[in-house]
Design a protein around this motif. Structure first.
Motif, PDB file in Angstrom:
ATOM      1  N   THR A   1       0.863  -1.056  -0.131  1.00  0.00           N
ATOM      2  CA  THR A   1      -0.081   0.059   0.106  1.00  0.00           C
ATOM      3  C   THR A   1       0.937   1.137  -0.078  1.00  0.00           C
ATOM      4  O   THR A   1       1.549   1.288   0.973  1.00  0.00           O
ATOM      5  CB  THR A   1      -0.887   0.188   1.299  1.00  0.00           C
ATOM      6  N   TYR A   2       0.571   2.032  -1.124  1.00  0.00           N
ATOM      7  CA  TYR A   2       1.343   3.387  -1.055  1.00  0.00           C
ATOM      8  C   TYR A   2       0.463   4.595  -0.418  1.00  0.00           C
ATOM      9  O   TYR A   2      -0.549   4.335  -0.624  1.00  0.00           O
ATOM     10  CB  TYR A   2       1.775   3.686  -2.528  1.00  0.00           C
TER      11      TYR A   2
ATOM     12  N   ALA B   1       5.172  -2.778  -8.666  1.00  0.00           N
ATOM     13  CA  ALA B   1       5.274  -2.850  -7.211  1.00  0.00           C
ATOM     14  C   ALA B   1       5.539  -4.248  -6.816  1.00  0.00           C
ATOM     15  O   ALA B   1       6.257  -4.556  -5.593  1.00  0.00           O
ATOM     16  CB  ALA B   1       3.849  -2.519  -6.452  1.00  0.00           C
ATOM     17  N   LEU B   2       5.010  -5.195  -7.270  1.00  0.00           N
ATOM     18  CA  LEU B   2       5.428  -6.758  -6.717  1.00  0.00           C
ATOM     19  C   LEU B   2       6.997  -7.002  -6.910  1.00  0.00           C
ATOM     20  O   LEU B   2       7.437  -7.324  -6.181  1.00  0.00           O
ATOM     21  CB  LEU B   2       4.473  -7.739  -7.657  1.00  0.00           C
ATOM     22  N   THR B   3       7.571  -6.719  -8.037  1.00  0.00           N
ATOM     23  CA  THR B   3       8.898  -6.929  -8.318  1.00  0.00           C
ATOM     24  C   THR B   3       9.767  -6.016  -7.349  1.00  0.00           C
ATOM     25  O   THR B   3      10.560  -6.536  -6.826  1.00  0.00           O
ATOM     26  CB  THR B   3       9.409  -6.671  -9.714  1.00  0.00           C
ATOM     27  N   LYS B   4       9.220  -4.586  -7.148  1.00  0.00           N
ATOM     28  CA  LYS B   4       9.970  -3.899  -6.413  1.00  0.00           C
ATOM     29  C   LYS B   4      10.020  -4.472  -4.725  1.00  0.00           C
ATOM     30  O   LYS B   4      10.979  -4.126  -4.250  1.00  0.00           O
ATOM     31  CB  LYS B   4       9.533  -2.498  -6.449  1.00  0.00           C
ATOM     32  N   SER B   5       8.875  -5.001  -4.517  1.00  0.00           N
ATOM     33  CA  SER B   5       9.072  -5.641  -3.069  1.00  0.00           C
ATOM     34  C   SER B   5       9.752  -6.770  -2.982  1.00  0.00           C
ATOM     35  O   SER B   5      10.662  -6.981  -2.107  1.00  0.00           O
ATOM     36  CB  SER B   5       7.657  -5.857  -2.464  1.00  0.00           C
ATOM     37  N   VAL B   6       9.950  -7.410  -4.228  1.00  0.00           N
ATOM     38  CA  VAL B   6      11.009  -8.663  -4.235  1.00  0.00           C
ATOM     39  C   VAL B   6      12.372  -8.140  -3.869  1.00  0.00           C
ATOM     40  O   VAL B   6      13.251  -8.702  -3.177  1.00  0.00           O
ATOM     41  CB  VAL B   6      10.779  -9.549  -5.426  1.00  0.00           C
TER      42      VAL B   6
ATOM     43  N   PRO C   1       9.739   2.437  -1.928  1.00  0.00           N
ATOM     44  CA  PRO C   1      10.098   3.591  -0.833  1.00  0.00           C
ATOM     45  C   PRO C   1       9.714   3.414   0.815  1.00  0.00           C
ATOM     46  O   PRO C   1       8.733   2.483   0.724  1.00  0.00           O
ATOM     47  CB  PRO C   1       9.266   5.007  -1.254  1.00  0.00           C
ATOM     48  N   PRO C   2      10.305   3.884   1.574  1.00  0.00           N
ATOM     49  CA  PRO C   2      10.119   3.544   3.170  1.00  0.00           C
ATOM     50  C   PRO C   2       8.529   3.773   3.267  1.00  0.00           C
ATOM     51  O   PRO C   2       7.752   3.248   4.317  1.00  0.00           O
ATOM     52  CB  PRO C   2      10.825   4.517   3.970  1.00  0.00           C
TER      53      PRO C   2
END
Lengths: 299, 333
Positions: free
Chosen positions: B13-14, B49-54, B59-60
């Motif tokens: 969640t952003y 967003a999925l690959t960035k979380s992997v 961002p914090p």
């Protein structure tokens, strides 16, 4: 013979870079576009497709050759009337549309600017309604009217640029990779829109794209450019069925298909031979021409 | 066997000006060693967003729930100091535009050497740079190594980026639209290179692409994402030949080779929902011509169609009407 909407005759253009380096981009390209015709231009990146589009729009001047729109030399209009005619009747959609939108203008102003310049009355009542109408045509809500380019995503900016070009009621549309930045479902929507409007309004279009499936779907004829030279031109179905030039064959063999079994077996051919400034044109059928090197046997 | 990558009930969640955006909504997936999984879906579907979380690149301010396990190790709660080890050695990423990644004023040799030294300070960097350039099938290694990025063609640049990504022999490569900026002949070459590298190095690949033809060439399995969720997942053959979710049908139908109508391509009506306050039922329902009443109220669960094929659509429920997928395959004729 009816007069061509666009006639490109033996156009040569060489980019002159700093340090005395010159890079030839177009080497004697000739091509005619009839009113109401969609011609696809395909070829590898750097082959000169975008240079040709820019030359047609008068954004760069060829060192040799001539480009005429409806008999008007696009680089040397004779008077104000010819100049206005060129300005309003030719529109271009750029590959990177976001950069082609003026950041000081709202979306409404961007879409209506060509109409106002040409002093054309809006067809939808007011300019605002006209802009809203075109936004809706490209799948954007009227909420976007007051946005500025920097508030748009890449796909949204692309669609605003398309709306602007179409709102101007062009007779000739030059579209340089107009849909490459869009999602698949939007690509279909924009291609349907281009096709429908082209039928209704009968404008001519140069459609530059690397998506061969889309070119096949949309265009009446396809021109293949390789190393700055036109190497083959033919009606779309015929080009895809019976390509003659080695580069065209390689290009079509590399065309990806949305089919895993076929894709996993497909062996693309590669073609890396240089194309000379000479060569002989062969006619494969009434509208199908290809360039053979001197000495190469034309079957 | 323990999968190389396991994502369990991931939620991202952003914060945005208009409220929290639920970019990823309860996604689970597994990736085996040496496997290519493609993520397809429109912009805003949650692929990035999925690959960035992997990769732990969010961002914090992004709130992440759920689990991401790489070789069984929890990635989401890994301390910062271990992340460098994770990125590069365990997994690596290539992007659409190589020019955004490469430093314009450094030679290819220096940029690859930097990646090599970062992961193995003792390595013979000269030797390793040449090896890596040969690995990505660059013919004239010396000339390429001495070049600056702008002196190379688009295809060559993507090979160089790939060489950098492979410097620490990652087990997982994330390829985000790797061939979108290339023309078809070069695209075919890069895809074949990716395929052969993945086989030779037994490297798993997470391929993000909106181009279904690219997916068809490379992917073993395909996950279709819509509005932050996976709506269908299966082998490439299952997704392309027996698609079960109406959104997958829509994606395929909009391609020139699939459309039943030669004149008009199928264009999915409507726009994706905003993920600020997503609808209660199936987020795709308002755009779905086959939507059932229940789609507007209740989120469909995954229905199991085979060992490998799952689709989240109420059409698979025993009580639903039988629908023939509106697909007419004309490609490759």
């Amino acid at each position: 013979m009816s007069e061509a909407l666009l006639s490109i005759r033996d156009v040569h253009y060489t980019h002159r870079l700093s340090g005395g380096v010159s890079v030839p981009a177009l080497r004697g390209v000739s091509l005619e576009l009839q009113p109401g015709e969609i011609v696809g231009i395909v070829g590898e990146s750097g082959c000169g497709k975008s240079t040709l589009a820019r030359a047609v729009m008068g954004l760069l001047a060829p060192q040799k050759g001539e480009i005429c729109y409806n008999g008007i030399n696009v680089h040397h209009p004779q008077n104000m009337a010819e100049k206005r005619c060129l300005q309003q009747q030719r529109q271009m959609i750029f590959q990177n549309a976001a950069l082609s939108l003026d950041p000081h203008f709202s979306v409404e102003e961007i879409i209506c600017e060509p109409l106002r310049l040409a002093q054309l009355a809006p067809q939808q009542g007011s300019y605002r309604e006209e802009a809203a109408y075109w936004l809706q045509q490209v799948g954007l809500d009227a909420l976007f009217l007051s946005r500025r380019p920097q508030q748009l995503s890449g796909g949204q900016a692309q669609r605003v640029a398309i709306a602007r070009a179409l709102a101007a009621r062009p007779r000739l549309l030059v579209a340089d990779e107009p849909i490459a930045a869009l999602d698949v479902s939007l690509q279909a929507q924009i291609v349907n829109l281009l096709r429908r409007l082209q039928r209704e309004q009968g404008f001519g279009m140069l459609f530059i794209a690397h998506d061969l499936a889309m070119v096949r779907h949309l265009c009446h004829r396809v021109a293949v450019i390789y190393q700055g030279r036109l190497v083959e031109i033919a009606p779309t179905a015929e080009l895809f069925r019976a390509p003659r030039h080695g580069y065209t064959k390689a290009l079509l063999s590399a065309m990806p298909l949305p089919d895993p079994r076929q894709e996993k077996q497909r062996q693309p051919q590669y073609y890396e031979q240089p194309v000379s400034d000479g060569g002989v044109w062969h006619q494969a059928s009434p509208q199908h021409y290809w360039l053979a090197e001197d000495g190469e046997v034309g079957e | 066997m323990q999968p190389l990558l396991e994502v369990k009930n991931l939620k991202v969640t952003y914060d945005s000006a208009s409220g929290p955006v639920q970019a990823v909504r309860d996604v689970s997936l597994q990736l085996q060693r040496g496997e290519v999984l493609a993520l397809v879906g429109e912009s805003g579907s949650g692929k990035s967003a999925l690959t960035k979380s992997v990769m732990r690149l969010l961002p914090p301010s992004a709130a992440v729930e759920g689990e991401v396990l790489l070789n069984g190790t929890d990635v989401l709660h890994m301390p910062e100091r271990h992340l460098r080890e994770l990125r590069g050695k365990a997994m690596s990423m290539i992007f659409q535009d190589p020019l955004e990644v490469l430093n314009p004023v450094l030679t290819v040799r220096r940029q690859i050497a930097e990646a090599v030294r970062l992961h193995d300070p003792q390595a013979d960097t000269e030797q390793r740079v040449r090896e890596l350039l040969r690995l990505v099938e660059i013919a004239d290694v010396e000339r390429c190594a001495a070049s600056l990025p702008h002196q190379l063609s688009g295809g060559m640049r993507q090979r160089v980026v790939l060489a950098i990504a492979l410097a620490a022999q990652p087990q997982l490569l994330i390829a985000d639209e790797p061939t979108t900026s290339l023309d078809v002949t070069v695209q075919a070459q890069i895809l074949d290179l990716l395929k052969s590298l993945q086989e030779r190095l037994n490297m798993a690949t997470l391929l993000i692409s909106h181009d279904l033809s690219v997916v068809a060439r490379l992917a073993d399995r395909v996950a279709v994402m819509y509005a932050g969720k996976i709506v269908e997942i299966g082998t490439a053959e299952e997704i392309f030949y027996q698609p079960a979710h109406p959104y997958t049908w829509a994606l395929l139908r909009s391609l020139p080779g699939f459309s039943a109508d030669e004149e008009e391509l199928y264009a999915l009506p409507g726009i994706p929902p905003t993920l600020i306050d997503p609808p209660a039922g199936d987020a795709f329902a308002p755009r779905n011509e086959y939507a059932l009443a229940i789609d507007y109220e209740q989120m469909p669960p995954f229905f199991r169609l085979s060992e490998t094929h799952f689709a989240a659509t109420w059409l698979q429920d025993a009580r639903a009407p039988r629908i023939t997928p509106p697909l007419q395959r004309r490609c490759g004729e």
